[in-house]
Design a protein around this motif. Structure first.
Motif, PDB file in Angstrom:
ATOM      1  N   THR A  20      -1.829   6.256   1.250  1.00  0.00           N
ATOM      2  CA  THR A  20      -2.992   5.395   1.452  1.00  0.00           C
ATOM      3  C   THR A  20      -2.932   4.747   2.825  1.00  0.00           C
ATOM      4  OG1 THR A  20      -3.093   4.989  -0.924  1.00  0.00           O
ATOM      5  CG2 THR A  20      -4.265   3.435   0.489  1.00  0.00           C
ATOM      6  N   TYR A  21      -1.756   4.304   3.211  1.00  0.00           N
ATOM      7  CA  TYR A  21      -1.580   3.666   4.517  1.00  0.00           C
ATOM      8  C   TYR A  21      -1.922   4.637   5.650  1.00  0.00           C
ATOM      9  CZ  TYR A  21       0.465   1.130   8.391  1.00  0.00           C
ATOM     10  OH  TYR A  21       0.641   0.493   9.593  1.00  0.00           O
ATOM     11  N   VAL A  48       0.856  -1.187   0.000  1.00  0.00           N
ATOM     12  CA  VAL A  48       0.000   0.000   0.000  1.00  0.00           C
ATOM     13  C   VAL A  48       0.891   1.235   0.000  1.00  0.00           C
ATOM     14  CG1 VAL A  48      -1.723   1.254   1.358  1.00  0.00           C
ATOM     15  CG2 VAL A  48      -1.801  -1.235   1.251  1.00  0.00           C
ATOM     16  N   ASN A  69       2.616  -3.678  10.776  1.00  0.00           N
ATOM     17  CA  ASN A  69       3.489  -2.608  10.289  1.00  0.00           C
ATOM     18  C   ASN A  69       4.020  -1.759  11.441  1.00  0.00           C
ATOM     19  OD1 ASN A  69       3.728  -2.508   7.274  1.00  0.00           O
ATOM     20  ND2 ASN A  69       1.522  -2.698   7.480  1.00  0.00           N
ATOM     21  N   ARG A  78       2.252   4.946   0.812  1.00  0.00           N
ATOM     22  CA  ARG A  78       2.342   5.596   2.118  1.00  0.00           C
ATOM     23  C   ARG A  78       1.129   6.483   2.402  1.00  0.00           C
ATOM     24  NH1 ARG A  78       7.587   8.704   2.839  1.00  0.00           N
ATOM     25  NH2 ARG A  78       6.611   9.926   1.228  1.00  0.00           N
ATOM     26  N   LEU A 122      -7.949   0.668  -0.470  1.00  0.00           N
ATOM     27  CA  LEU A 122      -8.031   0.017   0.834  1.00  0.00           C
ATOM     28  C   LEU A 122      -9.240  -0.913   0.911  1.00  0.00           C
ATOM     29  CD1 LEU A 122      -7.056   3.025   3.134  1.00  0.00           C
ATOM     30  CD2 LEU A 122      -5.683   0.966   2.701  1.00  0.00           C
ATOM     31  N   LEU A 132      -5.454   4.406   6.573  1.00  0.00           N
ATOM     32  CA  LEU A 132      -5.719   3.230   7.410  1.00  0.00           C
ATOM     33  C   LEU A 132      -5.323   3.503   8.851  1.00  0.00           C
ATOM     34  CD1 LEU A 132      -6.558   0.249   7.731  1.00  0.00           C
ATOM     35  CD2 LEU A 132      -4.190  -0.356   7.131  1.00  0.00           C
ATOM     36  N   PHE A 155      -2.127  -3.014  10.161  1.00  0.00           N
ATOM     37  CA  PHE A 155      -1.641  -1.850  10.898  1.00  0.00           C
ATOM     38  C   PHE A 155      -0.730  -2.288  12.042  1.00  0.00           C
ATOM     39  CE2 PHE A 155      -2.204   0.630  14.794  1.00  0.00           C
ATOM     40  CZ  PHE A 155      -1.614   1.821  14.411  1.00  0.00           C
TER      41      PHE A 155
END
Length: 162
Positions: free
Chosen positions: A43-44, A39, A112, A41, A79, A47, A109
């Motif tokens: 976009t992340y 994904v 990561n 950054r 997402l 989340l 999440f």
């Protein structure tokens, strides 16, 4: 008006921040190259906000990341396609849609976040406890000041246009 000493310190801070941003961008680009399905950054970050702040409307989410709702629509769609976010009806207004992290989104999440924290911890493992805590405190303070300055500047610009 800042003094010469304050400007010199600001120059060092600015230079090191630019250096850090370049290093982070390079690291992220390498990660993207090694993991083509990763994904993006930006976009992340959506989340992250949904996990931390809970379900919310797209407009609220866009505000949180200082972006335009039309800009984040593609990112939200990605997402949703990946099963990390779901759309549900807003219980307060059935015409509106809420975005929420799915169980898989929360797992991604957490995975990561743990990986990031392990990398950072390994970078500062040789530092003494006081230095690690001071870095965390000063970085939090600097980021908060930066964010508050940005918000105050935006508010002043809006007031000037009114």
């Amino acid at each position: 008006m800042p003094s010469d000493a304050e400007l010199a310190t600001a120059d060092v801070v600015g230079t090191q921040l630019m250096r850090l941003v370049r290093l982070l961008e390079r690291k992220h680009a390498q990660y993207q190259a090694d993991h083509p399905d990763a994904v993006e950054r930006a976009t992340y970050i959506l989340l992250v906000h949904l996990v931390k702040d809970g379900p919310q409307r797209a407009g609220t989410l866009a505000e949180s990341v200082h972006s335009d709702p039309s800009t984040i629509s593609r990112q939200i769609a990605q997402l949703v396609r990946l099963g990390l976010v779901e759309r549900t009806a807003d219980p307060e207004d059935g015409r509106a849609t809420l975005l929420a992290a799915t169980g898989e989104g929360m797992r991604v999440f957490e995975q990561n976040r743990r990986s990031r924290n392990e990398r950072i911890a390994s970078l500062i493992t040789e530092w003494d406890d006081d230095d690690r805590l001071r870095l965390a405190d000063l970085l939090t303070r600097f980021t908060t000041e930066f964010e508050n300055h940005r918000n105050n500047t935006e508010a002043a610009a809006v007031a000037t246009r009114s």
